[in-house]
Write a protein that holds these residues in place. Sequence first.
Motif, short mmCIF file in Angstrom:
data_model
loop_
_atom_site.label_atom_id
_atom_site.label_comp_id
_atom_site.label_asym_id
_atom_site.label_seq_id
_atom_site.Cartn_x
_atom_site.Cartn_y
_atom_site.Cartn_z
N ASP A 94 0.86 -1.18 0.00
CA ASP A 94 0.00 0.00 0.00
C ASP A 94 0.90 1.24 0.00
O ASP A 94 1.35 1.69 1.06
CB ASP A 94 -0.92 0.00 1.22
N PRO A 95 1.19 1.80 -1.18
CA PRO A 95 2.10 2.96 -1.23
C PRO A 95 1.60 4.15 -0.43
O PRO A 95 2.40 4.90 0.14
CB PRO A 95 2.16 3.28 -2.73
N GLN A 96 0.30 4.35 -0.36
CA GLN A 96 -0.24 5.49 0.38
C GLN A 96 0.15 5.41 1.85
O GLN A 96 0.65 6.38 2.44
CB GLN A 96 -1.75 5.55 0.22
N LYS A 97 -0.08 4.25 2.48
CA LYS A 97 0.27 4.09 3.90
C LYS A 97 1.77 4.15 4.11
O LYS A 97 2.24 4.70 5.11
CB LYS A 97 -0.28 2.77 4.42
N ALA A 98 2.55 3.58 3.17
CA ALA A 98 4.00 3.54 3.34
C ALA A 98 4.61 4.94 3.36
O ALA A 98 5.66 5.16 3.96
CB ALA A 98 4.64 2.71 2.22
N ILE A 99 3.96 5.90 2.71
CA ILE A 99 4.48 7.27 2.67
C ILE A 99 3.86 8.14 3.74
O ILE A 99 4.53 8.98 4.35
CB ILE A 99 4.26 7.89 1.27
N ILE A 100 2.57 7.96 4.00
CA ILE A 100 1.85 8.86 4.91
C ILE A 100 1.96 8.41 6.37
O ILE A 100 2.14 9.24 7.26
CB ILE A 100 0.37 8.97 4.49
N VAL A 102 4.21 6.47 7.99
CA VAL A 102 5.52 6.34 8.62
C VAL A 102 6.52 7.21 7.85
O VAL A 102 6.41 7.36 6.63
CB VAL A 102 5.97 4.85 8.63
N GLU A 103 7.46 7.80 8.58
CA GLU A 103 8.41 8.71 7.95
C GLU A 103 9.34 7.98 6.98
O GLU A 103 9.56 8.43 5.86
CB GLU A 103 9.23 9.42 9.02
N ASN A 104 9.91 6.86 7.44
CA ASN A 104 10.82 6.07 6.60
C ASN A 104 10.53 4.61 6.88
O ASN A 104 10.98 4.06 7.90
CB ASN A 104 12.28 6.42 6.92
N PHE A 105 9.78 3.97 5.98
CA PHE A 105 9.35 2.60 6.25
C PHE A 105 10.52 1.62 6.22
O PHE A 105 10.48 0.59 6.89
CB PHE A 105 8.26 2.17 5.26
N LEU A 106 11.58 1.92 5.49
CA LEU A 106 12.75 1.04 5.48
C LEU A 106 13.45 1.04 6.85
O LEU A 106 13.76 -0.01 7.41
CB LEU A 106 13.73 1.48 4.39
N LEU A 107 13.70 2.24 7.37
CA LEU A 107 14.35 2.35 8.68
C LEU A 107 13.45 1.79 9.78
O LEU A 107 13.92 1.09 10.69
CB LEU A 107 14.70 3.81 8.96
N ALA A 108 12.17 2.09 9.70
CA ALA A 108 11.25 1.61 10.73
C ALA A 108 11.17 0.08 10.73
O ALA A 108 11.18 -0.56 11.80
CB ALA A 108 9.86 2.20 10.50
N THR A 148 3.71 -4.23 10.97
CA THR A 148 3.96 -3.39 9.79
C THR A 148 2.75 -3.29 8.87
O THR A 148 2.82 -2.57 7.85
CB THR A 148 5.15 -3.95 8.97
N ASP A 149 1.67 -3.95 9.20
CA ASP A 149 0.48 -3.88 8.34
C ASP A 149 -0.06 -2.45 8.28
O ASP A 149 -0.57 -2.02 7.24
CB ASP A 149 -0.58 -4.85 8.87
N ALA A 150 0.04 -1.71 9.39
CA ALA A 150 -0.44 -0.33 9.39
C ALA A 150 0.42 0.59 8.53
O ALA A 150 -0.01 1.70 8.19
CB ALA A 150 -0.48 0.21 10.82
N TRP A 151 1.60 0.15 8.16
CA TRP A 151 2.48 0.95 7.30
C TRP A 151 2.36 0.57 5.83
O TRP A 151 3.08 1.11 5.00
CB TRP A 151 3.94 0.78 7.72
N GLY A 152 1.48 -0.37 5.52
CA GLY A 152 1.36 -0.83 4.14
C GLY A 152 2.50 -1.71 3.70
O GLY A 152 2.77 -1.84 2.51
N VAL A 153 3.17 -2.36 4.65
CA VAL A 153 4.32 -3.22 4.37
C VAL A 153 3.95 -4.65 4.70
O VAL A 153 3.37 -4.92 5.77
CB VAL A 153 5.55 -2.77 5.18
N LYS A 154 4.29 -5.57 3.81
CA LYS A 154 4.02 -6.99 4.00
C LYS A 154 5.34 -7.73 4.17
O LYS A 154 6.18 -7.76 3.26
CB LYS A 154 3.27 -7.55 2.77
N VAL A 155 5.55 -8.31 5.34
CA VAL A 155 6.74 -9.12 5.61
C VAL A 155 6.45 -10.54 5.15
O VAL A 155 5.61 -11.23 5.71
CB VAL A 155 7.12 -9.09 7.10
N THR A 156 7.16 -10.96 4.11
CA THR A 156 6.88 -12.28 3.52
C THR A 156 7.68 -13.40 4.15
O THR A 156 7.20 -14.54 4.21
CB THR A 156 7.18 -12.23 2.01
#
Length: 255
Positions: A94-100, A102-108, A148-156
């Motif tokens: 979810d690109p919208q959540k990943a940008i809005i 959290v500040e930096n989803f990679l670092l988080a 990480t679901d709230a950030w639009g990130v899926k850990v596979t």
Amino acid sequence: MIFNYGFGALVPLIVLLAAFSVRILREYQRGVVFQLGRFWKVKGPGLVLVIPGVQQMVRVDLRVVTMVVEPQDVISRDNVSVKVNAVVFFRVIDPQKAIIQVENFLLATSQLAQTTLRVVLGKHELDEMLAERERLNIDVQQILDAQTDAWGVKVTNVEIKDIDLSENMVRAIARQAEAERERRAKVIHAEGEKQAAVTLLEAARTLAQQPEALQLRYLQTMTQVAGDRASTVVLPLPLDLLRRWKAARTDEPPR
């Protein structure tokens, strides 16, 4: 003339504005577009138009990211200090959540993976870390995916790579394994002796019921000894003479 002059100056401006407005997003990219600071929509892939000064676009990569978690100092439940590192595979869904959100989803995601790895492995003993690595991978992956679901990130997937022990602990584990092997060897040897004793007891009872069988066994043993290429001299002696000699010494009548 004035109109022609004004239109001629406007054409290059329009061309320049169009050039700055064109964005090309690849198949694995999405663009999160903000209009006057407010979220507008997610665009892409392909050709995207962004109005300069009014809209801004942030590119988001949707491919799977391979993140190496730095070695973490973990104290197991049985108070053993180890260093553990892992690899986390995740992607943005979810690109919208990943940008809005959290500040930096990679670092988080990286920081969250480090803390989760320490917490999960600290609840288990050293033997469980070494023997049940697959189950620990699943536990860490599920916890990371839920957070990480709230950030639009899926850990596979999460894979624990190495569990480093100190030299003293390695030697202690080696001594423990050696002692365990010796214990098993002694138990197996004792079981073999027990089974052999039972078998010999049954054989003795059978030979006692049939004296002729003992004589046949004696002859068979002589055949085996004679077949071996050894310097052993065998002198057959009848058992009846031994019984008579024993009876004469004990003043008992022979049976």
